[in-house]
Design an enzyme around this catalytic site. Structure first.
Site, mmCIF file in Angstrom:
data_model
loop_
_atom_site.group_PDB
_atom_site.id
_atom_site.type_symbol
_atom_site.label_atom_id
_atom_site.label_comp_id
_atom_site.label_asym_id
_atom_site.label_seq_id
_atom_site.Cartn_x
_atom_site.Cartn_y
_atom_site.Cartn_z
ATOM 1 C CB CYS A 29 30.080 32.091 -12.857
ATOM 2 S SG CYS A 29 28.613 31.496 -12.607
ATOM 3 C CG ASP A 88 25.875 29.629 -12.566
ATOM 4 O OD1 ASP A 88 25.727 30.360 -11.984
ATOM 5 O OD2 ASP A 88 25.559 29.737 -13.674
ATOM 6 N NE ARG A 125 25.095 40.380 -17.238
ATOM 7 C CZ ARG A 125 25.105 39.685 -16.061
ATOM 8 N NH1 ARG A 125 24.742 39.796 -14.984
ATOM 9 N NH2 ARG A 125 25.984 39.218 -16.265
ATOM 10 C CG HIS A 166 27.824 34.471 -18.942
ATOM 11 N ND1 HIS A 166 28.361 35.697 -19.252
ATOM 12 C CD2 HIS A 166 27.892 34.549 -17.395
ATOM 13 C CE1 HIS A 166 28.479 36.801 -18.172
ATOM 14 N NE2 HIS A 166 28.320 35.605 -16.976
ATOM 15 C CD GLN A 196 31.911 33.903 -15.320
ATOM 16 O OE1 GLN A 196 31.172 34.674 -15.106
ATOM 17 N NE2 GLN A 196 33.288 33.210 -14.495
ATOM 18 N NE ARG A 234 33.394 37.863 -16.979
ATOM 19 C CZ ARG A 234 31.797 38.267 -16.675
ATOM 20 N NH1 ARG A 234 31.282 37.482 -15.735
ATOM 21 N NH2 ARG A 234 31.185 38.863 -17.442
HETATM 22 N N1 CP Z 1 29.717 36.192 -13.073
HETATM 23 C C1 CP Z 1 29.121 36.958 -12.985
HETATM 24 O O1 CP Z 1 28.452 38.039 -15.052
HETATM 25 O O2 CP Z 1 28.360 37.789 -12.807
HETATM 26 P P1 CP Z 1 27.726 39.303 -12.733
HETATM 27 O O3 CP Z 1 26.010 38.890 -12.632
HETATM 28 O O4 CP Z 1 27.916 40.133 -11.394
HETATM 29 O O5 CP Z 1 28.107 40.069 -13.518
HETATM 30 N N1 NVA Z 2 23.550 31.032 -14.684
HETATM 31 C C1 NVA Z 2 23.056 32.194 -13.748
HETATM 32 C C2 NVA Z 2 25.120 32.837 -14.249
HETATM 33 C C3 NVA Z 2 25.475 34.345 -13.259
HETATM 34 C C4 NVA Z 2 26.611 35.230 -13.870
HETATM 35 C C5 NVA Z 2 22.454 33.456 -13.922
HETATM 36 O O1 NVA Z 2 21.646 33.388 -15.766
HETATM 37 O O2 NVA Z 2 22.309 33.904 -13.383
#
Ligand code: CP
Ligand code: NVA
Length: 290
Positions: free
Chosen positions: A249, A210, A101, A128, A131, A277
């Site tokens: 999400c 989101d 990440r 992502h 997701q 997930r």
């Molecule tokens: N939806 C998602 O990726 O959640 P987290 O940021 O908690 O991993």
């Molecule tokens: N679009 C959001 C997704 C979180 C899982 C972000 O990038 O923070």
């Protein structure tokens, strides 16, 4: 070359079988003798916070018989300037896959180029895909089939919107993204762009919300203002199909991008998304890790 999962496009061909396998894993139908990651380790690098991604990967790897190694980037030599290329080369000598990440898509691409093992994108500014994979699984559960569904994503044309567009296209789901000027998704992903949220959700089977400010970007009051008319609430939902489900999400900010009633109402499948997930990523790991 090890297969990667950076945008989701990599598994377009095998998407149906990954989703099928994910459903089987959820039903407790493991492959004969399944301990598919026995003796294998997976490194999970986090440069940003996580609840779902971290726990679902960590538990999923353990359930497949493997060893997850969670690495916070601020505890790694990356913090002192070690190159992502060298990290990829070194980790490849220890582990059988790497999840990351990151606040930079370029960094993740560089890691994938340097590593000899599969690299999985666990969220970047542009993508992502894990997701979106779990979201498709959730839709398959709800509607029985994906082909021909219409999903309306309402809000910032962000990483989640892009991944839904990419994987949705592979699954035959029509993805509409509704954003204010300046925050649109680039149309090249195959999504239909409709700026008016009411028009975008008309007849939709799925209404998706989101956060307005993602974890890899700076907060900006001007962005919140621009997105204010794009809140998913009951009034907007009333324009969708009678069978429409609500997706998010998570993490959510009830009262901002989504109303509390929409998030927790009877049409909401957000906690199924979160659960899936785990199952979807287990199927993905089986597909990628040799
Ligand atoms: N939806 C998602 O990726 O959640 P987290 O940021 O908690 O991993
Ligand atoms: N679009 C959001 C997704 C979180 C899982 C972000 O990038 O923070």
């Amino acid at each position: 070359m090890a297969p990667d999962f950076l945008t989701g496009e990599e598994i377009s061909e095998g998407l149906g079988s990954v989703l099928e396998r994910a459903a089987a894993l959820k039903d407790g139908r493991p492959r004969t003798g399944a301990d598919s990651l026995a003796g294998k380790s997976v490194a999970l690098i986090f440069e940003h916070p996580s609840t779902r991604t971290r726990v679902s990967f960590e538990v999923g790897i353990a359930e497949l018989g493997g060893t997850p190694i969670v690495l916070r980037s601020d505890e790694m030599q990356i913090k002192r300037g070690e190159s992502i290329d060298d990290i990829g080369r070194v980790l490849s000598r220890y582990v059988h896959a790497i999840g990351i990440r990151s606040g930079s898509d370029d960094e993740v691409n560089a890691l994938a180029a340097a590593a000899d093992v599969p690299v999985i994108n666990m969220l970047t500014p542009h993508h992502h895909p894990c997701q979106a994979l779990a979201d498709l699984m959730t839709l398959q559960e709800n509607f029985g089939e994906l082909e021909g569904l219409r999903l309306a994503f309402v809000g910032d044309g962000n990483n989640v919107a892009r991944s839904l567009a990419i994987l949705g296209r592979a699954a035959g789901v029509e993805v509409v993204v509704s954003s204010p000027p300046g925050f649109e998704l680039d149309g090249e992903e195959g999504a239909i762009l409709i700026s008016d949220p009411a028009e975008a959700v008309a007849g939709a089977d799925v209404v998706y919300a989101d956060v307005w400010i993602g974890m890899t970007e700076q907060d900006a009051e001007s962005k919140r203002k621009a997105l204010a008319p794009y809140r998913v609430d009951e009034e907007l939902l009333a324009k969708a199909s009678d069978r429409a489900v609500v997706m998010h999400c998570l993490p959510a900010h009830p009262g901002e991008e989504i109303s509390e009633a929409a998030l927790y109402g009877e049409r909401s499948v957000v906690f199924d998304q979160a659960e899936n997930r785990l199952h979807a990523q287990k199927a993905l790991l089986e597909e990628l890790v040799e």
